[in-house]
Design a protein around this motif. Sequence first.
Motif, PDB file in Angstrom:
ATOM      1  N   HIS A 189      41.993  55.680  40.858  1.00  0.00           N
ATOM      2  CA  HIS A 189      40.769  56.420  41.195  1.00  0.00           C
ATOM      3  C   HIS A 189      39.599  55.804  40.443  1.00  0.00           C
ATOM      4  N   ALA A 190      38.572  55.404  41.181  1.00  0.00           N
ATOM      5  CA  ALA A 190      37.407  54.749  40.572  1.00  0.00           C
ATOM      6  C   ALA A 190      36.305  55.746  40.231  1.00  0.00           C
ATOM      7  N   GLY A 191      36.378  56.943  40.788  1.00  0.00           N
ATOM      8  CA  GLY A 191      35.345  57.942  40.540  1.00  0.00           C
ATOM      9  C   GLY A 191      34.781  58.479  41.842  1.00  0.00           C
ATOM     10  N   PHE A 192      33.777  59.322  41.717  1.00  0.00           N
ATOM     11  CA  PHE A 192      33.142  59.904  42.894  1.00  0.00           C
ATOM     12  C   PHE A 192      31.678  60.117  42.625  1.00  0.00           C
ATOM     13  N   GLU A 193      30.932  60.339  43.697  1.00  0.00           N
ATOM     14  CA  GLU A 193      29.511  60.635  43.580  1.00  0.00           C
ATOM     15  C   GLU A 193      29.102  61.572  44.698  1.00  0.00           C
ATOM     16  N   TRP A 194      27.986  62.262  44.492  1.00  0.00           N
ATOM     17  CA  TRP A 194      27.506  63.294  45.405  1.00  0.00           C
ATOM     18  C   TRP A 194      26.220  62.860  46.097  1.00  0.00           C
ATOM     19  N   PHE A 195      26.034  63.403  47.325  1.00  0.00           N
ATOM     20  CA  PHE A 195      24.855  63.070  48.126  1.00  0.00           C
ATOM     21  C   PHE A 195      24.336  64.325  48.815  1.00  0.00           C
ATOM     22  N   MET A 241      24.599  75.906  51.818  1.00  0.00           N
ATOM     23  CA  MET A 241      24.097  74.578  51.586  1.00  0.00           C
ATOM     24  C   MET A 241      25.284  73.614  51.642  1.00  0.00           C
ATOM     25  N   LYS A 242      25.071  72.449  52.257  1.00  0.00           N
ATOM     26  CA  LYS A 242      26.108  71.425  52.332  1.00  0.00           C
ATOM     27  C   LYS A 242      25.717  70.235  51.463  1.00  0.00           C
ATOM     28  N   ILE A 243      26.704  69.702  50.748  1.00  0.00           N
ATOM     29  CA  ILE A 243      26.549  68.456  50.031  1.00  0.00           C
ATOM     30  C   ILE A 243      27.743  67.578  50.398  1.00  0.00           C
ATOM     31  N   TYR A 244      27.677  66.309  50.077  1.00  0.00           N
ATOM     32  CA  TYR A 244      28.694  65.361  50.528  1.00  0.00           C
ATOM     33  C   TYR A 244      29.187  64.527  49.353  1.00  0.00           C
ATOM     34  N   GLN A 245      30.491  64.264  49.346  1.00  0.00           N
ATOM     35  CA  GLN A 245      31.108  63.532  48.243  1.00  0.00           C
ATOM     36  C   GLN A 245      31.852  62.306  48.759  1.00  0.00           C
ATOM     37  N   ASN A 246      31.656  61.197  48.071  1.00  0.00           N
ATOM     38  CA  ASN A 246      32.470  60.009  48.276  1.00  0.00           C
ATOM     39  C   ASN A 246      33.373  59.849  47.064  1.00  0.00           C
ATOM     40  N   SER A 247      34.654  59.599  47.301  1.00  0.00           N
ATOM     41  CA  SER A 247      35.591  59.250  46.242  1.00  0.00           C
ATOM     42  C   SER A 247      36.030  57.825  46.498  1.00  0.00           C
ATOM     43  N   TYR A 248      36.268  57.079  45.418  1.00  0.00           N
ATOM     44  CA  TYR A 248      36.551  55.660  45.554  1.00  0.00           C
ATOM     45  C   TYR A 248      37.854  55.261  44.880  1.00  0.00           C
ATOM     46  N   THR A 249      38.445  54.162  45.374  1.00  0.00           N
ATOM     47  CA  THR A 249      39.666  53.585  44.838  1.00  0.00           C
ATOM     48  C   THR A 249      39.363  52.175  44.343  1.00  0.00           C
ATOM     49  N   THR A 250      39.914  51.832  43.165  1.00  0.00           N
ATOM     50  CA  THR A 250      39.757  50.476  42.638  1.00  0.00           C
ATOM     51  C   THR A 250      40.706  49.529  43.360  1.00  0.00           C
ATOM     52  N   SER A 251      40.517  48.242  43.156  1.00  0.00           N
ATOM     53  CA  SER A 251      41.409  47.251  43.776  1.00  0.00           C
ATOM     54  C   SER A 251      42.830  47.368  43.241  1.00  0.00           C
ATOM     55  N   GLU A 252      43.008  48.039  42.101  1.00  0.00           N
ATOM     56  CA  GLU A 252      44.339  48.271  41.539  1.00  0.00           C
ATOM     57  C   GLU A 252      44.979  49.551  42.081  1.00  0.00           C
ATOM     58  N   GLY A 253      44.276  50.247  42.966  1.00  0.00           N
ATOM     59  CA  GLY A 253      44.800  51.473  43.552  1.00  0.00           C
ATOM     60  C   GLY A 253      44.560  52.722  42.723  1.00  0.00           C
TER      61      GLY A 253
END
Length: 79
Positions: free
Chosen positions: A15-21, A1-13
């Motif tokens: 780590h803002a967090g991540f979420e799954w799809f 099974m495949k799932i997909y993750q986005n990781s994000y960066t804040t404007s301060e550089g």
Amino acid sequence: MKIYQNSYTTSEGEHAGFEWFTSKAEANKVWVARHRSGETIDGDKSVRALTVEIGTRKIELINFLNAHANYGFTGEELA
């Protein structure tokens, strides 16, 4: 099974967090929307639609989840 993750960066550089799809298309759509809105930036902590393959058996799913947990079960507790 495949799932997909986005990781994000804040404007301060930071780590803002991540979420799954469940689909790559959905991950890409949300990535673009978050960047266009200015919620996140395309920085060093950003990863778009990372494909993660996990097994379909319960133990494979639990092992995957524990690898990403912040207080994970290692198996040593039972030794």
